[in-house]
Write an enzyme that holds these catalytic residues in place. Sequence first.
Site, PDB file in Angstrom:
ATOM      1  N   CYS A 200      -3.806  -6.781  -9.540  1.00  0.00           N
ATOM      2  CA  CYS A 200      -5.335  -6.691  -9.239  1.00  0.00           C
ATOM      3  C   CYS A 200      -5.542  -7.500 -10.843  1.00  0.00           C
ATOM      4  CB  CYS A 200      -5.898  -5.458  -9.301  1.00  0.00           C
ATOM      5  SG  CYS A 200      -5.380  -4.368  -7.935  1.00  0.00           S
ATOM      6  N   HIS A 204      -8.586 -10.005 -12.495  1.00  0.00           N
ATOM      7  CA  HIS A 204      -9.538  -8.978 -13.135  1.00  0.00           C
ATOM      8  C   HIS A 204      -9.096  -8.480 -14.229  1.00  0.00           C
ATOM      9  CE1 HIS A 204     -12.000  -9.207  -9.506  1.00  0.00           C
ATOM     10  NE2 HIS A 204     -10.978  -9.162  -8.632  1.00  0.00           N
ATOM     11  N   ARG A 248     -13.623  -3.428   0.645  1.00  0.00           N
ATOM     12  CA  ARG A 248     -13.857  -4.342  -0.646  1.00  0.00           C
ATOM     13  C   ARG A 248     -12.010  -4.137  -1.115  1.00  0.00           C
ATOM     14  NH1 ARG A 248     -14.597  -8.989  -2.447  1.00  0.00           N
ATOM     15  NH2 ARG A 248     -12.478  -8.955  -2.286  1.00  0.00           N
ATOM     16  N   CYS A 252      -9.469  -7.144  -1.050  1.00  0.00           N
ATOM     17  CA  CYS A 252      -8.705  -7.623  -2.130  1.00  0.00           C
ATOM     18  C   CYS A 252      -7.294  -7.785  -1.859  1.00  0.00           C
ATOM     19  CB  CYS A 252      -9.086  -6.637  -3.427  1.00  0.00           C
ATOM     20  SG  CYS A 252     -10.589  -7.091  -4.296  1.00  0.00           S
TER      21      CYS A 252
END
Lengths: 291, 204
Positions: A200, A204, A248, A252
């Site tokens: 992730c 991010h 969501r 991802c």
Amino acid sequence: MMKPLLVLGAVVGTLSCGAVLAQQVVNKPAPPKKAVTKQEAAKSTKDATTAEFEKFREVLEADSPAELFEAKGEDIWKNKRGPDGGSMAQCDLGLGAGVVRGAYVQMPRYFADADKVMDAERRVVHCMTRYLGYQEADIRKQPFSNEQNTPDHVSVVTYVASQSRGMAVAVPQKHPREREAYELGKAVFAYRAGPYDFSCETCHGDDGKRIRMQQLPNLAKKEDAMKSFQGWPGYRMTGGFMLTQQWRMNDCFRQQRFPEPKYLSDAVTTLLTYLTVNANGNVYKGPGVKR
Amino acid sequence: MNNIIKTSMLLSAALLLPQPAQADKDYRSEAIAMLKRDFQPRGIASVDRLDEDGLQAVCNRSANNPPKEVAQRLEQDQMAAVKLPADGKLLGDWKSGERIAQSGRGFTWTDKPGLPVGGNCYNCHQISPAETSFGTLGPSLFHFGKLRGNGPDMQKYVYTKIYNAKAHNLCSAMPRFGHVGALNEAQIKDLVALLLDLNSPVNK
């Protein structure tokens, strides 16, 4: 991430107003074709497309189509629909049986009756199977909305979320299992694997980055972390249905080139715990509008 | 065996051992067990994707900042596995390279098996000036060949960088496109041309 503006025009929404408005957005921004300097090119397109979309979102959120789903969810929540006259008045979202106000911004949290940390969607499904006679197996057949159908549990989550509009996120970290969920989610966030070595954090974990024109919030940082929570559940303009945070996270992981997380699993809940605790203190504006 | 290599191997080994007991639990191991429990295969995305390879494990355990000696040694290993084209030619067709750079397809569970995978380049880099929808996770590559030259050494650098970015920077965010078989030799040559061919719009 998707190429939002290209996708916008390509998908025909079930709600015609959404589709028409979306079409206008596609036609409006005219990204500069001739590159000036590279910095100028980057800045001007970003400004044009982002500003245009934000303007559009404001208009739509002022009279949000999400309200249709809030109303449907409220109806399910307030009526006795269970096989034995059961209703969601028996459902404890963490603040006592039947209390909806403020519950959404205080999940994920630990629920002793299930002996699990649960995010809002996991808890809503738990209650709908327990009190309203829904079968979990049926819900798992279509966990997320599509153009044909927004499932009942998504409408209920939307209603529950609407009842925390204007309230500050305050996900508890008192119970040891809640603290454990945060730490596990943090580890999931940083875990690189798969064919592209992505975690992730790869996308991010830094400030001010983009994939194509899509802004990437730095989700480890308090000011940005709210972007993983704000606007969800969200009304998707390019299709006319509601999507939740569970969706969501699922998408991802798809883009991370991971296999698929099982619906309502600990892996997703712990990740949501990490992200939402990071967002604590920010004010939630209620169900929103997404591209 | 020289001392540097010996030292780096010891360090590698130390890094791969379970972390010493901390004040709290070993959440990393627990998180990995949870991922393996909670994920299912879908389409081409099988669950063995959750298994770390050696390089991923070193980067994960060191928060992407392994000791320099370890990084250098493992970068050498990655470089040793790079397959350079047998014909010795590294510059392909920049026009084809532009198409490959545009495509972000490949490896997700909604992608069909067997289809050519895209380079995903514009997702993270500015490249040709005509494409204004570009990401910023990686550095701008606009004017790459113009600024850096396009001689044999630079061609080899770009080819190996696309083939395996980790051969140059162990915990780079960039995928190892050749190493994992996402891009084939011809595709990588075309991307090298996109960046280095002086006729490519990148260098205009």
